[in-house]
Write a protein that holds these residues in place. Structure first.
Motif, PDB file in Angstrom:
ATOM      1  N   ARG A 112      20.020  32.027 147.647  1.00 23.35           N
ATOM      2  CA  ARG A 112      21.343  32.222 147.042  1.00 23.35           C
ATOM      3  C   ARG A 112      21.227  33.057 145.783  1.00 23.35           C
ATOM      4  NH1 ARG A 112      24.138  26.709 145.719  1.00 23.35           N
ATOM      5  NH2 ARG A 112      25.598  28.214 144.851  1.00 23.35           N
ATOM      6  N   ARG A 113      22.255  33.849 145.568  1.00 23.26           N
ATOM      7  CA  ARG A 113      22.361  34.562 144.303  1.00 23.26           C
ATOM      8  C   ARG A 113      23.084  33.649 143.315  1.00 23.26           C
ATOM      9  NH1 ARG A 113      22.120  39.902 142.452  1.00 23.26           N
ATOM     10  NH2 ARG A 113      23.335  40.243 140.556  1.00 23.26           N
ATOM     11  N   ILE A 114      22.431  33.338 142.213  1.00 21.81           N
ATOM     12  CA  ILE A 114      22.991  32.472 141.187  1.00 21.81           C
ATOM     13  C   ILE A 114      23.384  33.344 140.006  1.00 21.81           C
ATOM     14  CG2 ILE A 114      22.589  30.468 139.717  1.00 21.81           C
ATOM     15  CD1 ILE A 114      22.567  29.889 142.726  1.00 21.81           C
ATOM     16  N   GLY A 115      24.649  33.273 139.597  1.00 18.06           N
ATOM     17  CA  GLY A 115      25.173  34.145 138.552  1.00 18.06           C
ATOM     18  C   GLY A 115      26.034  35.236 139.149  1.00 18.06           C
ATOM     19  N   VAL A 116      26.566  36.088 138.298  1.00 14.68           N
ATOM     20  CA  VAL A 116      27.513  37.115 138.733  1.00 14.68           C
ATOM     21  C   VAL A 116      26.851  38.158 139.623  1.00 14.68           C
ATOM     22  CG1 VAL A 116      28.925  36.865 136.671  1.00 14.68           C
ATOM     23  CG2 VAL A 116      27.055  38.531 136.680  1.00 14.68           C
ATOM     24  N   LEU A 117      27.666  38.820 140.432  1.00 12.68           N
ATOM     25  CA  LEU A 117      27.205  40.001 141.137  1.00 12.68           C
ATOM     26  C   LEU A 117      26.971  41.101 140.107  1.00 12.68           C
ATOM     27  CD1 LEU A 117      29.596  40.038 144.235  1.00 12.68           C
ATOM     28  CD2 LEU A 117      27.238  39.220 144.125  1.00 12.68           C
ATOM     29  N   GLY A 118      26.036  41.987 140.411  1.00 13.07           N
ATOM     30  CA  GLY A 118      25.681  43.006 139.431  1.00 13.07           C
ATOM     31  C   GLY A 118      24.642  42.473 138.466  1.00 13.07           C
ATOM     32  N   ASP A 119      24.509  43.105 137.320  1.00  7.70           N
ATOM     33  CA  ASP A 119      23.490  42.731 136.355  1.00  7.70           C
ATOM     34  C   ASP A 119      23.761  41.332 135.801  1.00  7.70           C
ATOM     35  OD1 ASP A 119      21.179  43.209 134.907  1.00  7.70           O
ATOM     36  OD2 ASP A 119      22.278  43.941 133.167  1.00  7.70           O
ATOM     37  N   GLY A 120      22.785  40.457 135.871  1.00  7.78           N
ATOM     38  CA  GLY A 120      22.925  39.103 135.342  1.00  7.78           C
ATOM     39  C   GLY A 120      22.592  38.018 136.343  1.00  7.78           C
ATOM     40  N   GLY A 121      22.950  38.216 137.601  1.00  6.06           N
ATOM     41  CA  GLY A 121      22.645  37.229 138.625  1.00  6.06           C
ATOM     42  C   GLY A 121      21.201  37.337 139.100  1.00  6.06           C
ATOM     43  N   LYS A 122      20.686  36.237 139.661  1.00  7.31           N
ATOM     44  CA  LYS A 122      19.315  36.193 140.168  1.00  7.31           C
ATOM     45  C   LYS A 122      19.304  35.506 141.527  1.00  7.31           C
ATOM     46  CE  LYS A 122      17.912  37.737 136.141  1.00  7.31           C
ATOM     47  NZ  LYS A 122      17.395  39.123 135.947  1.00  7.31           N
ATOM     48  N   TRP A 123      18.352  35.891 142.366  1.00  7.62           N
ATOM     49  CA  TRP A 123      18.215  35.294 143.692  1.00  7.62           C
ATOM     50  C   TRP A 123      17.237  34.126 143.620  1.00  7.62           C
ATOM     51  CZ3 TRP A 123      21.386  36.608 147.607  1.00  7.62           C
ATOM     52  CH2 TRP A 123      22.089  37.815 147.492  1.00  7.62           C
ATOM     53  N   VAL A 124      17.675  32.964 144.119  1.00  5.25           N
ATOM     54  CA  VAL A 124      16.903  31.732 144.021  1.00  5.25           C
ATOM     55  C   VAL A 124      16.640  31.178 145.423  1.00  5.25           C
ATOM     56  CG1 VAL A 124      16.928  29.347 143.182  1.00  5.25           C
ATOM     57  CG2 VAL A 124      17.813  31.192 141.739  1.00  5.25           C
ATOM     58  N   CYS A 125      15.430  30.701 145.621  1.00  2.00           N
ATOM     59  CA  CYS A 125      15.031  30.084 146.891  1.00  2.00           C
ATOM     60  C   CYS A 125      15.194  28.572 146.792  1.00  2.00           C
ATOM     61  CB  CYS A 125      13.570  30.432 147.190  1.00  2.00           C
ATOM     62  SG  CYS A 125      12.823  29.502 148.560  1.00  2.00           S
ATOM     63  N   GLY A 126      16.030  28.016 147.661  1.00  2.00           N
ATOM     64  CA  GLY A 126      16.113  26.567 147.782  1.00  2.00           C
ATOM     65  C   GLY A 126      16.655  25.843 146.572  1.00  2.00           C
ATOM     66  N   LEU A 127      17.767  26.320 146.017  1.00  2.00           N
ATOM     67  CA  LEU A 127      18.373  25.596 144.902  1.00  2.00           C
ATOM     68  C   LEU A 127      18.709  24.158 145.300  1.00  2.00           C
ATOM     69  CD1 LEU A 127      19.396  25.918 141.949  1.00  2.00           C
ATOM     70  CD2 LEU A 127      21.660  26.328 142.916  1.00  2.00           C
ATOM     71  N   SER A 128      18.986  23.940 146.567  1.00  2.00           N
ATOM     72  CA  SER A 128      19.304  22.598 147.058  1.00  2.00           C
ATOM     73  C   SER A 128      18.179  21.611 146.794  1.00  2.00           C
ATOM     74  CB  SER A 128      19.599  22.641 148.564  1.00  2.00           C
ATOM     75  OG  SER A 128      18.484  23.158 149.280  1.00  2.00           O
ATOM     76  N   ARG A 129      16.965  22.105 146.629  1.00  2.00           N
ATOM     77  CA  ARG A 129      15.812  21.235 146.392  1.00  2.00           C
ATOM     78  C   ARG A 129      15.826  20.602 144.998  1.00  2.00           C
ATOM     79  NH1 ARG A 129      12.726  20.178 150.969  1.00  2.00           N
ATOM     80  NH2 ARG A 129      10.777  20.247 149.796  1.00  2.00           N
ATOM     81  N   VAL A 130      16.615  21.177 144.073  1.00  2.00           N
ATOM     82  CA  VAL A 130      16.636  20.630 142.710  1.00  2.00           C
ATOM     83  C   VAL A 130      18.021  20.114 142.308  1.00  2.00           C
ATOM     84  CG1 VAL A 130      14.699  22.021 141.900  1.00  2.00           C
ATOM     85  CG2 VAL A 130      17.029  22.918 141.691  1.00  2.00           C
TER      86      VAL A 130
END
Length: 319
Positions: A112-130
């Motif tokens: 999932r991309r966490i944060g805004v589209l464009g500059d600022g967001g980051k791609w995270v693997c398995g946020l559901s795990r935390v």
């Protein structure tokens, strides 16, 4: 060149041996078609557990390492002869440095991309795990004036706490609502390959090991780093300081700034990350920079890495 999967990750050796021998969990190279390609067959992941998916992803990534060697041979043949960003029309087919380092490791969970589209967001693997993890720890290094990543991460999880570090601003940006600030902590420090207390106009700079000691942490679930080109020295020192043990974080979101870098030194640095257990599962070029930069070259790219060494909630079922 990085060694085989069995040498770098002995804890996967038994799993892989079983998978290779099993008729249900089959990873079997077949006779390839003309052109040198050897297909890989895998079991349907709908019926596999996390250890299998991790082992499968490592096999696929090992193929990427082999293909990188072939690409260097094609355009070099030595690494010292490769241009980071070749001139127009030379050579052809064209390439950039990022073509040698695809994010080909499969995240075994949702991405999932966490944060805004464009500059600022980051791609995270398995946020559901935390989401429910009570001791969830996040470090965010390099905030500037954009905190949508931290704000959404706080909103999506129940217990994660974010430690922020940036000597160029006075705190998190306005995206974090006031009712979530109790789950954050900010310090005007920089992340570096050395320790230095603030002095005059010089900001305080600390290694990751020192920051973790200050906070009483032994592990970080998610580490976000954007240090404007200092990532090369910083990560080299970080990795060296934890030699003999696994890196103390589950995944890393990193913006890489390839300004004035030579391919040969970039390759060695990247292999240092690989040998430490970091596997890229997502990448995104910074096209805003390309649009506004005078040279128009893609010097900046966002990468997200999973740490496959040691124990973390993203790569093992911890109970």
């Amino acid at each position: 060149m990085a060694g085989s999967v069995f040498i770098r990750h002995p804890r996967y050796a038994i799993v892989l041996a079983f998978l290779l021998a099993s008729s249900l969990y089959l990873i079997l190279p077949l006779s390839g078609p003309p052109g040198g390609f050897t297909p890989l067959r895998f079991a349907n992941n709908d019926f596999t557990d996390l250890s299998y998916r991790m082992a499968q992803a490592e096999v696929i990534y090992e193929r990427t390492i082999q293909e990188r060697a072939g690409l260097i041979e094609r355009y070099g043949p030595k690494a010292s002869e490769i241009d980071m960003f070749p001139p127009n029309k030379s050579p052809w087919p064209a390439y950039t440095v990022w073509d040698f380092f695809p994010a080909s490791f499969n995240c075994p969970h949702e991405v999932r991309r966490i944060g805004v589209l464009g500059d600022g967001g980051k791609w995270v693997c398995g946020l559901s795990r935390v989401v429910e993890k009570k001791d969830c720890v996040v470090y965010s290094v390099g905030i500037n004036t954009e905190s949508s990543f931290e704000a959404e991460l706080l909103a999506e999880t129940k217990h994660c706490k974010v430690w922020g570090y940036d000597f160029s601003v006075k705190g998190f940006a306005k995206q974090i609502p006031s009712h979530q600030l109790h789950r954050t902590e900010f310090h005007p420090y920089g992340l570096a390959g050395f320790d230095r207390a603030a002095s005059g106009t010089e900001p305080a700079m600390y290694t990751l090991k020192t920051l973790m000691k200050m906070n009483g942490h032994e592990h970080i679930d998610i580490l976000k780093v954007d240090v404007e080109g200092w990532e090369f020295d910083t990560l080299t020192t970080l990795i060296n300081s934890f030699k003999g043990s696994a890196l103390p974080f589950g995944q890393l979101q990193l913006e890489i700034h390839a300004w004035d870098r030579k391919f040969e030194t970039f390759l060695k640095w990247w292999q240092t990350l690989e040998d430490a257990g970091l596997r890229p599962f997502w990448t995104e070029p910074n096209l805003v920079y390309v649009n506004y930069a005078n040279e128009g070259k893609p010097h900046l790219a966002e990468y997200s890495f999973l740490n496959v060494k040691g124990d973390n909630v993203f790569t093992k079922d911890l109970h």
